[in-house]
Design a protein around this motif. Structure first.
Motif, PDB file in Angstrom:
ATOM      1  N   ALA A   1       0.842  -1.245  -0.046  1.00 31.99           N
ATOM      2  CA  ALA A   1      -0.065  -0.031  -0.098  1.00 31.99           C
ATOM      3  C   ALA A   1       0.772   1.184  -0.002  1.00 31.99           C
ATOM      4  N   HIS A   2       1.923   1.268   0.680  1.00 31.65           N
ATOM      5  CA  HIS A   2       2.954   2.468   0.631  1.00 31.65           C
ATOM      6  C   HIS A   2       3.288   2.953  -0.840  1.00 31.65           C
ATOM      7  N   ALA A   3       3.763   1.742  -1.492  1.00 28.75           N
ATOM      8  CA  ALA A   3       3.868   2.086  -3.036  1.00 28.75           C
ATOM      9  C   ALA A   3       2.990   2.857  -3.784  1.00 28.75           C
ATOM     10  N   TRP A   4       1.537   2.044  -3.392  1.00 29.88           N
ATOM     11  CA  TRP A   4       0.514   2.637  -4.171  1.00 29.88           C
ATOM     12  C   TRP A   4      -0.058   4.116  -3.683  1.00 29.88           C
ATOM     13  N   ARG A   5       0.429   4.428  -2.399  1.00 30.53           N
ATOM     14  CA  ARG A   5       0.121   5.691  -1.948  1.00 30.53           C
ATOM     15  C   ARG A   5       0.886   6.836  -2.798  1.00 30.53           C
ATOM     16  N   LYS A   6       2.294   6.299  -3.118  1.00 27.04           N
ATOM     17  CA  LYS A   6       3.054   7.198  -3.810  1.00 27.04           C
ATOM     18  C   LYS A   6       2.368   7.262  -5.253  1.00 27.04           C
TER      19      LYS A   6
ATOM     20  N   HIS B   1      -8.329   3.270 -14.212  1.00 28.52           N
ATOM     21  CA  HIS B   1      -6.953   2.643 -14.679  1.00 28.52           C
ATOM     22  C   HIS B   1      -6.204   2.426 -13.303  1.00 28.52           C
ATOM     23  N   PHE B   2      -6.607   3.066 -12.376  1.00 24.55           N
ATOM     24  CA  PHE B   2      -5.530   2.926 -10.935  1.00 24.55           C
ATOM     25  C   PHE B   2      -6.208   1.470 -10.524  1.00 24.55           C
ATOM     26  N   VAL B   3      -7.553   1.458 -10.345  1.00 28.78           N
ATOM     27  CA  VAL B   3      -8.236   0.251  -9.792  1.00 28.78           C
ATOM     28  C   VAL B   3      -7.883  -0.874 -10.780  1.00 28.78           C
ATOM     29  N   THR B   4      -7.842  -0.650 -11.822  1.00 21.42           N
ATOM     30  CA  THR B   4      -7.465  -1.730 -12.821  1.00 21.42           C
ATOM     31  C   THR B   4      -5.999  -2.363 -12.803  1.00 21.42           C
ATOM     32  N   ALA B   5      -5.419  -1.431 -12.356  1.00 18.58           N
ATOM     33  CA  ALA B   5      -3.713  -1.616 -12.531  1.00 18.58           C
ATOM     34  C   ALA B   5      -3.791  -2.430 -11.128  1.00 18.58           C
ATOM     35  N   TRP B   6      -4.295  -1.963  -9.939  1.00 20.32           N
ATOM     36  CA  TRP B   6      -4.162  -2.594  -8.673  1.00 20.32           C
ATOM     37  C   TRP B   6      -4.795  -4.135  -8.511  1.00 20.32           C
ATOM     38  N   LEU B   7      -5.783  -4.361  -9.642  1.00 17.91           N
ATOM     39  CA  LEU B   7      -6.144  -5.767  -9.329  1.00 17.91           C
ATOM     40  C   LEU B   7      -5.191  -6.557 -10.378  1.00 17.91           C
TER      41      LEU B   7
END
Length: 396
Positions: free
Chosen positions: A67-72, A87-93
Motif C-alpha cells: 500500500a505504501h508504494a500505491w500511495r506514492k 485505470h488505477f483500480v484496474t492496475a491494482w487488480l
C-alpha cells in the motif's frame, strides 16, 4: 534439516495455500515444504490455528508494504478524474493477479474461510479494514466528503473481483467486461453508460458463449446417487469450508457407508470436483431466482461463497475457467432492475453500473460476514451508493 525460522514456515504456508487451497494446508505439508519437521514447526509457531494467525499477521504487513508504494503512485495522479481512477483500480487488480498472485490467492482463501469461521480466522477483519483505509486515504484529496463511502465501495468491489482477476486475467472477454464495470464504479455509478459500458450486453454474452457447452469436471447425471452425494458435498463446502470435506463426513451427512462415497469419488480431489460441480449446477438454477439488492440482507452468502470457490478452483485448474467466467458474467443477473431502482430510482441504472453495484454489495457482505468492521469499516448498502451517485452527479 537445519534450524528453520518462523518466517520460512509462514512463507511455506502461503505457498501451500496458493497451490492447493486451505484444503491442502496442514502442519505436515508446511513442514515438508519448508524442509523441516512438524516438531520444529510446532515449536516455532504452534498449532494450525496459530499458523493461520501468524499468516494473517504477515499478510497485513505485506499489505502495508504494498500500500505504501500505491500511495506514492496515487500522489502523482488526479484520482478525481474517473478515467484515471478506473485505470488505477484496474492496475491494482492486475498487480495482485500477477506480481502478487501467491499472496492474493492466499488472501482470497483466507477471506472465504473467515466468512464461515470468523473465530478460526481472527484478524482477517483487521486486514479487510486495512484495505478500506487504504482506498479511503488515496481518495481523500479528490473526493473529500464522500471519500469514506467511495473508498469502502472500491475496496468492496475489488474484494469480489479479485478471485476472478486471478483466474481469468488472461482472458480478453473477461478483461473487457471488467473494464466496463470498473469504469462505471469509478464514475460513482453516476450519469449514463458511455464508451465501453454502452456495449455491456455484448460483453456479457461474449463471456458465456461457450460455457454452457463445456462438460462439468465430473459427470453428475440428474437423479443419480452420484449427483445426490455431490449435492451433500456442496452443502458441506458452503457451510463448513472446503477443508472440512472428507469421505467420512460426506457419508455421515448422506446417511450411507463410507464405501458408498468412495465408490463414486475415490480421492479427496474427486470429492472437491464433485462438490464444485454440484455448486455450478446449483448456481445456474439459483441465479435465476435473484437476490436482495442490499448488503444488509443475506445476499445469498452461501451462493456468493460458492462463486468464489469456483473462481479459486479455476485459478489452479483450467478445467474450471469456463465456469468461473460464467459465474462472473452473471453478477446482477435478474436483479439488475431491483438494484438499479434501489440506487437510481425510477430511472434505474444501466446494466454495467448495476453489476458494479451488485459486486460492491457482495464484497461488503463478505467483509462483514468475515468479521470486518472491527475498526469501523463502512457497510456499503443502497443508501451509501445512492449518496455516492448523487455526489458524483453533482460533480459532473
Amino acid at each position: 534439516m537445519g534450524d528453520i525460522d518462523a518466517a520460512t514456515f509462514i512463507r511455506a504456508a502461503r505457498s501451500r495455500i496458493a497451490a492447493s487451497g486451505i484444503r491442502g494446508l496442514s502442519l505436515r505439508t508446511v513442514a515438508q515444504d519448508a524442509g523441516s519437521s512438524v516438531g520444529s514447526l510446532s515449536y516455532r509457531i504452534g498449532d494450525k490455528r496459530a499458523l493461520i494467525a501468524h499468516l494473517i499477521d504477515d499478510e497485513r504487513r505485506e499489505f502495508d508494504r504494498m500500500a505504501h508504494a500505491w500511495r506514492k503512485r496515487a500522489g502523482q495522479l488526479d484520482l478525481a478524474v474517473p478515467e484515471v481512477l478506473a485505470h488505477f483500480v484496474t492496475a491494482w487488480l492486475d498487480e495482485a493477479a500477477t506480481v502478487r498472485r501467491e499472496a492474493a490467492l492466499a488472501g482470497c482463501e483466507l477471506l472465504l474461510e473467515a466468512t464461515i469461521d470468523p473465530a478460526g480466522y481472527r484478524g482477517t477483519g483487521d486486514l479487510l479494514d486495512d484495505e478500506d483505509r487504504f482506498w479511503r486515504g488515496v481518495l481523500a484529496p479528490g473526493y473529500r466528503a464522500i471519500s469514506d463511502i467511495f473508498g469502502s465501495a472500491i475496496a468492496a468491489y475489488c474484494r469480489d473481483e479479485m478471485p476472478f482477476s486471478i483466474a481469468l486475467g488472461g482472458n480478453a472477454d473477461y478483461r473487457l467486461l471488467r473494464a466496463a464495470t470498473v469504469q462505471r464504479l469509478a464514475e460513482g455509478l453516476a450519469g449514463s453508460a458511455t464508451g465501453l459500458a454502452r456495449s455491456f450486453e455484448a460483453l456479457v454474452a461474449a463471456c458465456g458463449d461457450t460455457s454452457a457447452a463445456v462438460a462439468l469436471p465430473v459427470d453428475l447425471p440428474a437423479g443419480s446417487k452420484k449427483a445426490e452425494l455431490a449435492a451433500h458435498i456442496a452443502d458441506l463446502m458452503a457451510e463448513q469450508g472446503v477443508a472440512s470435506v472428507t469421505h467420512r463426513l460426506v457419508a455421515a451427512r448422506a446417511g450411507v457407508p463410507n464405501s458408498s462415497v468412495a465408490h463414486h469419488f475415490r480421492t479427496g480431489e474427486d470429492l472437491l470436483h464433485a462438490g464444485l460441480g454440484a455448486q455450478i449446477l446449483r448456481m445456474r438454477q439459483e441465479l435465476q431466482l435473484g437476490a436482495l439488492p442490499d448488503a444488509q440482507a443475506n445476499l445469498g452468502m452461501m451462493l456468493m461463497r460458492s462463486t468464489h470457490a469456483v473462481a479459486l478452483a479455476a485459478a489452479r485448474d483450467p478445467a474450471f475457467v469456463p465456469f468461473a467466467l460464467d459465474m462472473r458474467r452473471r453478477r446482477a443477473e435478474n436483479v439488475h432492475l431491483a438494484v438499479g431502482q434501489a440506487i437510481g430510482g425510477v430511472h434505474g441504472l444501466d446494466r454495467a453500473a448495476a453489476q458494479a453495484a451488485t459486486m460492491t454489495y457482495i464484497g461488503s457482505g463478505l467483509a462483514i460476514t468475515a468479521g470486518g468492521g472491527a475498526d469501523g469499516s463502512i457497510l456499503i448498502g443502497s443508501a451509501q451508493l445512492v449518496r455516492l451517485r448523487q455526489s458524483c452527479s453533482f460533480a459532473e
